[in-house]
Design a protein around this motif. Structure first.
Motif, mmCIF file in Angstrom:
data_model
loop_
_atom_site.group_PDB
_atom_site.id
_atom_site.type_symbol
_atom_site.label_atom_id
_atom_site.label_comp_id
_atom_site.label_asym_id
_atom_site.label_seq_id
_atom_site.Cartn_x
_atom_site.Cartn_y
_atom_site.Cartn_z
ATOM 1 N N LYS A 1 5.471 -69.718 56.080
ATOM 2 C CA LYS A 1 6.860 -69.649 56.557
ATOM 3 C C LYS A 1 7.755 -69.340 55.374
ATOM 4 O O LYS A 1 8.471 -70.226 54.865
ATOM 5 N N PRO A 2 7.728 -68.124 54.893
ATOM 6 C CA PRO A 2 8.511 -67.813 53.690
ATOM 7 C C PRO A 2 10.010 -67.804 53.992
ATOM 8 O O PRO A 2 10.421 -67.647 55.145
ATOM 9 N N LYS A 3 10.790 -67.958 52.934
ATOM 10 C CA LYS A 3 12.243 -67.897 53.136
ATOM 11 C C LYS A 3 12.726 -66.466 52.992
ATOM 12 O O LYS A 3 13.754 -66.091 53.543
ATOM 13 N N LEU A 4 11.953 -65.698 52.206
ATOM 14 C CA LEU A 4 12.429 -64.364 51.875
ATOM 15 C C LEU A 4 11.288 -63.342 51.914
ATOM 16 O O LEU A 4 10.179 -63.621 51.457
ATOM 17 N N ILE A 5 11.625 -62.192 52.481
ATOM 18 C CA ILE A 5 10.690 -61.063 52.454
ATOM 19 C C ILE A 5 11.335 -59.983 51.594
ATOM 20 O O ILE A 5 12.487 -59.615 51.824
ATOM 21 N N ILE A 6 10.602 -59.494 50.620
ATOM 22 C CA ILE A 6 11.134 -58.407 49.785
ATOM 23 C C ILE A 6 10.312 -57.148 50.069
ATOM 24 O O ILE A 6 9.079 -57.178 50.010
ATOM 25 N N LEU A 7 11.017 -56.088 50.384
ATOM 26 C CA LEU A 7 10.314 -54.842 50.718
ATOM 27 C C LEU A 7 10.801 -53.712 49.826
ATOM 28 O O LEU A 7 12.001 -53.449 49.744
ATOM 29 N N ASP A 8 9.846 -53.062 49.189
ATOM 30 C CA ASP A 8 10.188 -51.881 48.376
ATOM 31 C C ASP A 8 10.414 -50.698 49.331
ATOM 32 O O ASP A 8 9.636 -50.486 50.258
ATOM 33 N N VAL A 9 11.505 -49.949 49.092
ATOM 34 C CA VAL A 9 11.914 -48.963 50.102
ATOM 35 C C VAL A 9 11.252 -47.589 49.972
ATOM 36 O O VAL A 9 11.585 -46.681 50.720
ATOM 37 N N ALA A 10 10.310 -47.434 49.061
ATOM 38 C CA ALA A 10 9.671 -46.113 48.896
ATOM 39 C C ALA A 10 9.150 -45.575 50.223
ATOM 40 O O ALA A 10 9.273 -44.387 50.525
ATOM 41 N N SER A 11 8.597 -46.480 51.048
ATOM 42 C CA SER A 11 7.967 -46.036 52.293
ATOM 43 C C SER A 11 8.974 -45.487 53.307
ATOM 44 O O SER A 11 8.584 -44.804 54.254
ATOM 45 N N LEU A 12 10.254 -45.775 53.115
ATOM 46 C CA LEU A 12 11.248 -45.215 54.040
ATOM 47 C C LEU A 12 11.321 -43.698 53.927
ATOM 48 O O LEU A 12 11.801 -43.012 54.826
ATOM 49 N N LEU B 1 15.087 -58.753 52.090
ATOM 50 C CA LEU B 1 15.744 -58.089 50.960
ATOM 51 C C LEU B 1 15.003 -56.781 50.681
ATOM 52 O O LEU B 1 13.792 -56.784 50.464
ATOM 53 N N LEU B 2 15.775 -55.701 50.717
ATOM 54 C CA LEU B 2 15.159 -54.436 50.339
ATOM 55 C C LEU B 2 15.395 -54.223 48.852
ATOM 56 O O LEU B 2 16.450 -54.581 48.326
ATOM 57 N N THR B 3 14.397 -53.653 48.216
ATOM 58 C CA THR B 3 14.540 -53.431 46.785
ATOM 59 C C THR B 3 13.857 -52.119 46.405
ATOM 60 O O THR B 3 13.203 -51.499 47.237
ATOM 61 N N LYS B 4 14.083 -51.704 45.179
ATOM 62 C CA LYS B 4 13.321 -50.547 44.708
ATOM 63 C C LYS B 4 12.853 -50.784 43.298
ATOM 64 O O LYS B 4 13.657 -51.020 42.389
ATOM 65 N N ILE B 5 11.537 -50.748 43.141
ATOM 66 C CA ILE B 5 10.960 -50.830 41.804
ATOM 67 C C ILE B 5 11.210 -49.458 41.164
ATOM 68 O O ILE B 5 10.955 -48.431 41.801
ATOM 69 N N PRO B 6 11.716 -49.398 39.954
ATOM 70 C CA PRO B 6 12.074 -48.104 39.367
ATOM 71 C C PRO B 6 10.900 -47.120 39.277
ATOM 72 O O PRO B 6 9.785 -47.520 38.925
ATOM 73 N N VAL B 7 11.199 -45.886 39.629
ATOM 74 C CA VAL B 7 10.233 -44.794 39.486
ATOM 75 C C VAL B 7 10.991 -43.621 38.885
ATOM 76 O O VAL B 7 11.872 -43.056 39.532
ATOM 77 N N TYR C 1 10.542 -40.063 37.469
ATOM 78 C CA TYR C 1 9.548 -38.986 37.360
ATOM 79 C C TYR C 1 10.185 -37.690 37.856
ATOM 80 O O TYR C 1 11.283 -37.710 38.420
ATOM 81 N N TYR C 2 9.499 -36.572 37.639
ATOM 82 C CA TYR C 2 10.038 -35.297 38.137
ATOM 83 C C TYR C 2 10.128 -35.341 39.663
ATOM 84 O O TYR C 2 9.095 -35.466 40.329
ATOM 85 N N PRO C 3 11.310 -35.195 40.245
ATOM 86 C CA PRO C 3 11.407 -35.251 41.717
ATOM 87 C C PRO C 3 10.725 -34.065 42.406
ATOM 88 O O PRO C 3 10.359 -34.133 43.570
ATOM 89 N N ASN C 4 10.546 -32.980 41.651
ATOM 90 C CA ASN C 4 9.868 -31.816 42.231
ATOM 91 C C ASN C 4 8.356 -31.989 42.237
ATOM 92 O O ASN C 4 7.632 -31.297 42.932
ATOM 93 N N LYS C 5 7.865 -32.946 41.446
ATOM 94 C CA LYS C 5 6.414 -33.144 41.377
ATOM 95 C C LYS C 5 5.961 -34.404 42.108
ATOM 96 O O LYS C 5 4.802 -34.540 42.465
ATOM 97 N N TYR C 6 6.868 -35.316 42.257
ATOM 98 C CA TYR C 6 6.494 -36.586 42.875
ATOM 99 C C TYR C 6 7.576 -36.972 43.871
ATOM 100 O O TYR C 6 8.712 -37.269 43.487
ATOM 101 N N ARG C 7 7.223 -36.949 45.130
ATOM 102 C CA ARG C 7 8.224 -37.181 46.187
ATOM 103 C C ARG C 7 8.866 -38.547 46.084
ATOM 104 O O ARG C 7 10.009 -38.748 46.491
ATOM 105 N N SER C 8 8.134 -39.497 45.536
ATOM 106 C CA SER C 8 8.676 -40.852 45.488
ATOM 107 C C SER C 8 9.521 -41.128 44.256
ATOM 108 O O SER C 8 9.911 -42.272 44.010
#
Lengths: 550, 528
Positions: free
Chosen positions: A110-121, A273-279, A281-288
């Motif tokens: 029964k966690p209090k918080l869910i953290i989701l990285d938004v890359a999958s959006l 909580l939505l978050t983003k771990i920093p990425v 990189y070249y946006p033309n080479k890596y979609r994420s």
């Protein structure tokens, strides 16, 4: 009537036996998605380890793709603020997968918080089969798994539903490749000391800066037409279509699943909580690659649905050191990066959420293991010669250290270098040793052999505990080019100019690090094959999990 | 493929539902469950295919009813007029002519016409286009599931009614069940409706032993098909799909493998079909009687695809051999060329008819024509030259009664069949010629130890599975020659029995070729 009952009983017994054998064989033939499987390493540990956690003992659960998997370390968080969490991120985890893992996870916690990285959006589809199977195959049969399998089959063939529920039908032909590990899997330790986090010492400096990334993205945005000019069989064709090169639209299907996750969280009274771990990189080479436009888009989406969002790259004052923090040039974090990201996240969480900080004896034991692995990982990431040697002296006295030089190690060894070697117990005076070969073996803090020569020199022996034969060879500047540190018939030396060191854990029979410091040049650069060295870490980690962890 | 393949999970689920429904309804209406299941099974293959089979079944049923009605009328008149002997025959003749002209021939023309249209129209149009060099096929020719099988069975039934060998089936629905009955619709056996209807009408109580035996037969069929045939198929598909890449003994191995493959595939399917049917308490005719134990090609074809052979014998060979025209022609030949030529003629004509039709049944290409000719010649020569062969054997002092000679005969039959495979297995005549050329271009014995054989889709473990599988099938076949293997298992104690069952089931699950990276392969005979 009696006879009929007999028949029914017989059939039931037969089916019972069938089911038992079916699941037994299924268990054996299932691929073991953990080390030494090179493709997925710890994938199957993530969920099976989660099931081992004490009921209702976790405060935070984190989800997402490999960014989160390598970027957030629950043990760091626990060490820093005593909050228990579990990282349920898996490779390329799409949102439906997140949703079903979350449903599964909430059965026991029964966690209090869910953290989701938004890359999958920003995913364009829900990913390859294996991405789902890592998770599906770690789940026991349940209603949730049936729904999950159904969702999986909607994107695959109709047969995949049954094969998702009963993976024996999918992997039956693995009978050809079964090995000891497949049969002994029943007895493996299921507890995952690092709580889902994949520790890694792979290391490639960041390739571009955040600014460059965003500039490339802007340039890409300006290209709004798709142009094609072709000559084929003497015919010239020209195709011009309206099409942007860089699209940051979040697909409706992804929003739909995000809202399902949100609804589930609200129903269970859990904050999301939505978050983003920093990425970076070249946006033309890596979609994420995490560009600012994406950040704004997500921010807007979160405002629309009243979801908290904390972007570690753009919302925080995080100053990540991209020279050392990434395992692959900016796309994923290594241990250094994960420690920093967790720290920033920790500060934010303490400030914004009321989380329970509690001493947990089981976690303390896991923390010990974590620290042991982390120490080795930090050794493997160390790039400064003096610090490295000091570490060996202070923290690795119970290990065996093999040293062999190539061509010359004395030229820029320097006073500090000579000093630190002296502290290690090496008596050789390097002040007049230019171009000499050199060998040393230090066992449990005692130098058992050292030799300096103006030509090739070799030494062989046997390790104390593991009884492994070893063989060392060093070459001088003007005599031969060979260098070896062979332990049990396997070559471990980096074989580069300078001082080559192999750190060997004799008690566990595992090599911990192989490195070369180029003391022939002034910078004393480090040479290390980070992919190979990371394998040493995985082997060490795997050993601890199986043999020493709770 | 388009239908519920026997080697698919869908079929197992379909079957389980059918079995549960079948045995949960009243015994009187169990046949209705089978009819509904059969229609659903057929619809799965495509609703567009349904009108053809419905039409065929209706035409045949209607014609048989009318023929039978006319016969009943004639019989009543014969009894009333108390006719006997020649008078009776003479009186009956116009009725029979009426049946033939108004019902038998039109029905046969329609039904066989439909078969010809569905099976050959595509080929004929393609040939026409090839000759004229233009035009496109503008309409899709539908090939109904199992059209050859149900047409043959239906034609046989109508002829039997016409020849007064059997009474007609009064209820159209029951007749339709005979035609539609799902286990046999895809690959046969070619059933005789008179034998089938009796079984549908009898009271099929739940018989535990029957159900168990049926399942065991099915598992054995799956073993043959999925573990052995489909594994061999990887090799044969690779070799015959890339003929220019191979040479020498590889082709010989591929041919031998293809011989085993077709047997395991077809007979495996028949075991599944008969096993399925047995679960419902319906016994279907055997289609295979261990053909590889045959000592001659004629015997081989009696034991291979038995129901097709029997059908040709009853409805082609015997009618042709006993037809007035052939008898008359034989007489003339005898007068002009002597007894031996006449004997050859009287055997050759019906045999040629049978083998011509057998060729067409198997395929429309020239390779199938030559294939039919090949078997026709072998069978004809062995029938006519029997005495000469005997003389040759006596001349060389060969004792034809020894075990060794009999083994030689078995091997010879196998070799002759394998040569027959050479004509059709590569796909067309050009490919066959290429295979022959390739086969004699090199005597590459080294393929057995240089690893070549492991580059054709099979590894060492696969070969082991194949050889072990073939050995098991041979052992089982030898036992079957003497006894029922299932009865033998049933006599063992429960522990041994269950171990056998579990080993069999999990062998198929583990070693079967299906699932990831392997498309469920169609049964080889399902195309007919």
């Amino acid at each position: 009537m009696k006879k009929n009952m007999q028949y029914i009983l017989k059939v039931l017994m037969f089916l019972g036996g069938f089911t038992a054998i079916f699941f037994l064989i299924q268990r054996i033939v299932l691929p073991k998605w953990y080390y030494p499987d090179k493709t997925a390493r710890f994938m199957s540990r993530i969920l099976t380890g989660y099931y081992e956690e004490e009921k209702e003992s976790l405060e935070i659960l984190t989800f997402g793709s490999s960014h989160m998997q390598y970027g957030f370390s629950p043990m760091e968080l626990y060490e820093k603020c005593g909050v228990t969490s579990y990282n349920l991120a898996t490779s390329s985890q799409s949102l439906p997968v997140t949703y079903y893992i979350l449903q599964e996870a909430l059965k026991t916690q029964k966690p209090k918080l869910i953290i989701l990285d938004v890359a999958s959006l920003y995913y364009l589809d829900f990913g390859e089969e294996t991405i789902w199977r890592y998770v599906l195959e770690s789940m026991p049969l349940s209603r949730n798994k049936i729904e999950f399998s159904y969702e999986f089959s909607k994107q695959r063939s109709e047969n995949s539903f049954v094969s998702a529920l009963f993976p024996l039908l999918r992997y039956h032909d693995r009978w050809k490749e079964l090995n000891k590990q497949d049969y002994t899997d029943f007895f493996r330790n299921r507890n995952f000391y690092s709580k889902g986090y994949s520790i890694t010492t792979r290391y490639i400096s960041g390739i571009i800066t955040v600014e460059t990334m965003n500039n490339i993205q802007k340039e890409m945005e300006q290209i709004e037409e798709s142009l094609l000019y072709e000559y084929h069989n003497g015919i010239y064709t020209e195709k011009i279509e309206k099409s942007t090169l860089y699209d940051i639209t979040v697909l409706d299907e992804n929003v739909k699943w995000l809202l399902k996750i949100l609804e589930l969280c609200r129903k269970e009274d859990i904050e999301l909580l939505l978050t983003k771990i920093p990425v970076v990189y070249y946006p033309n080479k890596y979609r994420s690659a995490w560009t600012q436009n994406k950040y704004f888009e997500i921010k807007e989406l979160c405002n629309k649905y009243d979801i908290n969002y904390y972007d570690i790259l753009y919302d925080s004052d995080a100053e990540l050191n991209w020279d050392v923090d990434s395992m692959d040039g900016g796309a994923h974090m290594n241990l250094f990066g994960a420690i920093e990201v967790t720290e920033y996240l920790c500060d934010y969480l303490i400030e914004h959420y009321e989380l329970k900080s509690e001493y947990n004896s089981d976690w303390e034991k896991d923390l010990e293991i974590y620290k042991t692995v982390k120490d080795v990982a930090l050794l493997e990431l160390e790039t400064d010669f003096i610090t490295y040697m000091n570490k060996l002296m202070n923290e690795y006295q119970d290990k065996t250290i093999f040293i062999a030089s190539q061509e010359d190690m004395a030229r820029y060894l320097g006073d500090d270098g000579r000093e630190v070697l002296k502290k290690l117990g090496i008596k050789t005076d390097f002040s007049d040793a230019y171009g000499s070969s050199f060998l040393a073996v230090i066992e449990n803090g005692t130098v058992i052999y050292e030799g300096l020569a103006n030509r090739t020199i070799s030494y062989s022996g046997e390790t104390l505990n593991s009884n492994r034969n070893y063989y060392l060879e060093s070459c001088a500047l003007y005599a031969s080019l060979t260098l070896s540190i062979i332990i049990g018939n396997k070559e471990y030396a980096m074989n580069k100019r300078g001082i080559n060191i192999v750190v060997y854990d004799d008690k566990r029979d595992i090599v911990l690090d192989s490195v070369c410091f180029n003391t022939w040049s002034e910078n004393r650069d480090v040479y290390r094959n980070y992919i190979v060295v990371n394998e040493y870490l995985l082997e060490f980690e795997s050993y601890l999990i199986e043999k020493e962890a709770r | 493929m388009g239908y519920i393949a026997f080697n698919s999970l869908k079929y197992i689920i379909f079957l389980v539902i059918c079995i549960l429904l079948y045995y949960s309804v009243s015994i009187k209406i169990r046949w209705i469950i089978l009819l509904i299941a059969s229609i659903i099974f057929y619809v799965f293959a495509g609703i567009k295919k349904l009108p053809f089979i419905l039409l065929t079944s209706f035409i045949i049923w209607y014609a048989s009813k009318r023929i039978s009605g006319i016969y009943t009328q004639a019989d009543a008149e014969i009894i009333r007029q108390e006719l006997k002997g020649k008078e009776k025959v003479e009186f009956f003749r116009p009725y029979k002519r009426q049946c033939r002209n108004y019902f038998l021939f039109p029905a046969l023309v329609l039904v066989v016409g439909m078969l010809i249209y569905c099976k050959f129209a595509g080929t004929l149009i393609e040939m026409f286009q090839a000759i004229t060099g233009n035009g496109e096929l503008t309409w899709q020719i539908i090939v109904p599931l199992g059209i050859s099988y149900y047409t043959f069975s239906s034609v046989g039934y109508l002829l039997d009614v016409y020849w007064r060998k059997q009474k007609p089936i009064n209820s159209y629905l029951k007749f339709a069940l005979c035609v539609f009955y799902f286990p046999q619709i895809v690959q046969g056996p070619i059933v005789r409706y008179n034998r089938l209807i009796v079984q549908f009408e009898k009271e099929n109580y739940f018989d535990f032993k029957n159900v168990c035996f049926g399942m065991q037969l099915m598992i054995y069929g799956y073993f043959k098909k999925m573990v052995i045939a489909d594994r061999l198929g990887l090799f044969t598909a690779e070799v015959f799909g890339n003929i220019p890449q191979y040479q020498g003994l590889v082709f010989l191995i591929a041919l031998i493998f293809s011989t085993f493959q077709i047997y395991m595939d077809f007979s495996g399917c028949m075991d599944i079909v008969r096993g399925t049917s047995q679960i419902f308490g319906i016994e279907l005719d055997k289609n295979f009687d261990h053909p590889f134990f045959s000592k001659s090609i004629a015997e081989f074809w009696r034991r291979w695809h038995c129901t097709l052979g029997a059908w040709f014998k009853d409805y082609v060979y015997l009618p042709v051999a006993t037809s007035a025209q052939v008898i008359r022609a034989t007489k003339k030949v005898k007068e002009k060329r002597g007894a031996i030529v006449a004997k050859t003629f009287s055997t050759a004509v019906p045999l040629a008819s049978v083998w011509f039709l057998t060729s067409i049944w198997h395929g429309t290409g020239w390779n199938y024509m030559i294939w039919g000719f090949y078997y026709g010649i072998i069978i004809l020569s062995s029938a006519i030259l029997e005495e000469e062969y005997k003389k040759i054997a006596d001349f060389f002092k060969i004792d034809r009664t020894t075990q060794g000679y009999q083994k030689f005969q078995v091997v010879r039959t196998f070799a002759l069949f394998t040569i027959g495979r050479l004509i059709v297995a590569p796909g067309n005549l050009n490919a066959t010629m290429e295979v022959i050329r390739g086969m004699f271009s090199s005597f590459n014995l080294w393929i057995f130890w240089d690893g070549t054989l492991y580059q054709m889709g099979l590894d060492f473990k696969d070969y082991m599975v194949i050889f072990l599988g073939l050995w098991i099938v041979r052992k089982v076949s030898q036992l079957q020659e003497k006894n029922s293997v299932r009865e033998m298992i049933a006599e063992k104690n429960i522990l041994i029995r269950w171990i056998i069952y579990y080993v069999a089931i999990f062998t198929v699950i583990l070693l079967g070729m299906y699932g990831n990276g392997y498309e469920a392969s169609a049964f080889m005979y399902a195309q007919f």
